[in-house]
Design an enzyme around this catalytic site. Structure first.
Site, mmCIF file in Angstrom:
data_model
loop_
_atom_site.group_PDB
_atom_site.id
_atom_site.type_symbol
_atom_site.label_atom_id
_atom_site.label_comp_id
_atom_site.label_asym_id
_atom_site.label_seq_id
_atom_site.Cartn_x
_atom_site.Cartn_y
_atom_site.Cartn_z
ATOM 1 N N ASN A 9 5.379 -1.894 4.154
ATOM 2 C CA ASN A 9 3.918 -1.997 4.066
ATOM 3 C C ASN A 9 3.363 -0.581 4.144
ATOM 4 O OD1 ASN A 9 1.195 -2.446 4.363
ATOM 5 N ND2 ASN A 9 1.345 -3.376 6.407
ATOM 6 N N LYS A 11 0.450 0.454 3.698
ATOM 7 C CA LYS A 11 -0.943 0.563 4.167
ATOM 8 C C LYS A 11 -1.710 1.536 3.248
ATOM 9 C CE LYS A 11 0.687 -0.697 8.674
ATOM 10 N NZ LYS A 11 0.456 -0.801 10.095
ATOM 11 N N HIS A 95 -2.775 -9.829 7.705
ATOM 12 C CA HIS A 95 -2.291 -8.715 8.523
ATOM 13 C C HIS A 95 -3.304 -8.425 9.641
ATOM 14 C CE1 HIS A 95 -1.143 -4.700 9.793
ATOM 15 N NE2 HIS A 95 0.048 -4.957 9.278
ATOM 16 N N GLU A 97 -4.466 -5.798 10.804
ATOM 17 C CA GLU A 97 -5.490 -4.792 10.478
ATOM 18 C C GLU A 97 -6.597 -5.405 9.623
ATOM 19 O OE1 GLU A 97 -2.784 -1.799 9.017
ATOM 20 O OE2 GLU A 97 -2.032 -1.585 11.065
ATOM 21 N N GLU A 172 4.244 -10.184 13.924
ATOM 22 C CA GLU A 172 3.876 -8.800 14.214
ATOM 23 C C GLU A 172 3.002 -8.760 15.459
ATOM 24 O OE1 GLU A 172 4.206 -6.016 10.619
ATOM 25 O OE2 GLU A 172 2.213 -6.885 10.591
ATOM 26 N N GLY A 178 2.438 0.223 14.968
ATOM 27 C CA GLY A 178 2.061 1.638 14.946
ATOM 28 C C GLY A 178 2.044 2.295 16.325
ATOM 29 N N SER A 217 6.572 -1.302 14.752
ATOM 30 C CA SER A 217 7.389 -0.138 15.130
ATOM 31 C C SER A 217 8.874 -0.350 14.882
ATOM 32 C CB SER A 217 7.124 0.252 16.591
ATOM 33 O OG SER A 217 5.767 0.617 16.756
#
Ligand code: PGA
Length: 255
Positions: A9, A11, A95, A97, A172, A178, A217
Site C-alpha cells: 500500500n 499510500k 482503510h 486512514e 490492521e 506506521g 508495521s
C-alpha cells in the site's frame, strides 16, 4: 491450503521516476516466486504506469479506494470501472486512514465493497481497532462491527460473487500502522481467528478459503513469525512497500 498474499500500500507516495525504479525492482525480485500472490496498490495517477510496467508479470496492481457510484458529478472520485479499465484486479476498502482522515464509515465501506465486486474487483476490506478501543477491551467488538456492516449488505448472490473474486480481509490494528509497533504474532493470530470464525457464521466453507492478511508495521524481520501463524495469510505492507529490498524480502517469506 491458502496461497499467501502480499499487498503493498503505497499510500500518497511516489513519482514517475521513483515508481519506475521500484516497480522494475519488484518485478525482478519476485519473478521466480511462484508460490504466493503479489499486489501493489499505487496512487490513482500512477495506475497507468503500473499497468505498463506490470502487465505480463506476476505482480498485480490495484487501487487504494474506490467510489460506490458508477459515474456522475462526484468531483475527485474514481469509479470501479475506471480501476478495471486500468487493469486493476484489487482494491483496498475501509482503510483506517480513509476512516479517520476522510470521514468514511462502515456504511461507505459497505457500499464501495458492493460496487467493487460488481465491477469484478477483488476487495480487500481493512478492519482494526484503535489504541483506545484496544485498551477498553473492544478489539473484537470493533472488528465484528466493521465486518458485519459489510457482510450484512451482501445478499447470497453477492456473497458468492465476493467468494469467486477471492475477497480478502486485512486486519490492521490502527495503533500498529506506521508506528513501528507491530502487533505480536499471538495477538494478530487471535484476531485473525476471530475474523475467520465470524465469516464461518455466514458460510463455513468460505471461512476456510478467505485470506486474512495482517497489516501494521510489517517488515521483513517480523514477517516470518507473522506468516507462520495458522490464520495469517500474508500481509498488507505500507512503509516497507516503498523500500525495494524490504518489500521483496517480505514477498520471499510469503513464497
Ligand atoms: P505500515 O502501513 O506498514 O506503514 O504500518 C500499513 C497500512 O496502513 O496498510
Amino acid at each position: 491450503m491458502r496461497r499467501k498474499l502480499v499487498v503493498g500500500n503505497w499510500k500518497m507516495h511516489g513519482d514517475i521516476q521513483s515508481n519506475q525504479t521500484l516497480l522494475e525492482g519488484i518485478t525482478n525480485g519476485v519473478r521466480e516466486l511462484s508460490n504466493a500472490d503479489y499486489v501493489v496498490c499505487v496512487p490513482n495517477p500512477y495506475l497507468f504506469q503500473a499497468r505498463e510496467l506490470l502487465k505480463n508479470t506476476n505482480v498485480a496492481w490495484g487501487g487504494q479506494n474506490v467510489n460506490q457510484h458508477e459515474q456522475g458529478a462526484f468531483t475527485g472520485a474514481v469509479a470501479p470501472h475506471m480501476l478495471t479499465d486500468l487493469g486493476c484486479t484489487y482494491v483496498l476498502l475501509g482503510h483506517s486512514e480513509r476512516r479517520s482522515l476522510f470521514y468514511e464509515t462502515n456504511l461507505t465501506a459497505s457500499a464501495r465493497f458492493e460496487a467493487a465486486i460488481k465491477a469484478g474487483l477483488t476487495p480487500i476490506l481493512c478492519v482494526g481497532e484503535t489504541q483506545a478501543e484496544r485498551d477498553a477491551g473492544l478489539t473484537e467488538v470493533i472488528v465484528a462491527s466493521q465486518m458485519d456492516a459489510v457482510m450484512a449488505t451482501l445478499d447470497e448472490h453477492e456473497f458468492a460473487l465476493a467468494m469467486r473474486l477471492n475477497m480478502v480481509f486485512a486486519y490492521e490494528p490502527v495503533w500498529a500502522i506506521g508506528s513501528g509497533k507491530t502487533a505480536s504474532p499471538d495477538h494478530a493470530q487471535t484476531v485473525h481467528h476471530f475474523i475467520r470464525n465470524r465469516i464461518a457464521k455466514r458460510n463455513a466453507e468460505a471461512a476456510t478459503k478467505v485470506r486474512i492478511i495482517y497489516g501494521g508495521s510489517l517488515k521483513a524481520k517480523n514477517a516470518e513469525d507473522m506468516f507462520a501463524m495458522t490464520d495469517i495469510d500474508g500481509g498488507l505492507v505500507g512503509g516497507a512497500s516503498l523500500l525495494l529490498d524490504e518489500f521483496v524480502s517480505i514477498c520471499k517469506v510469503a513464497n
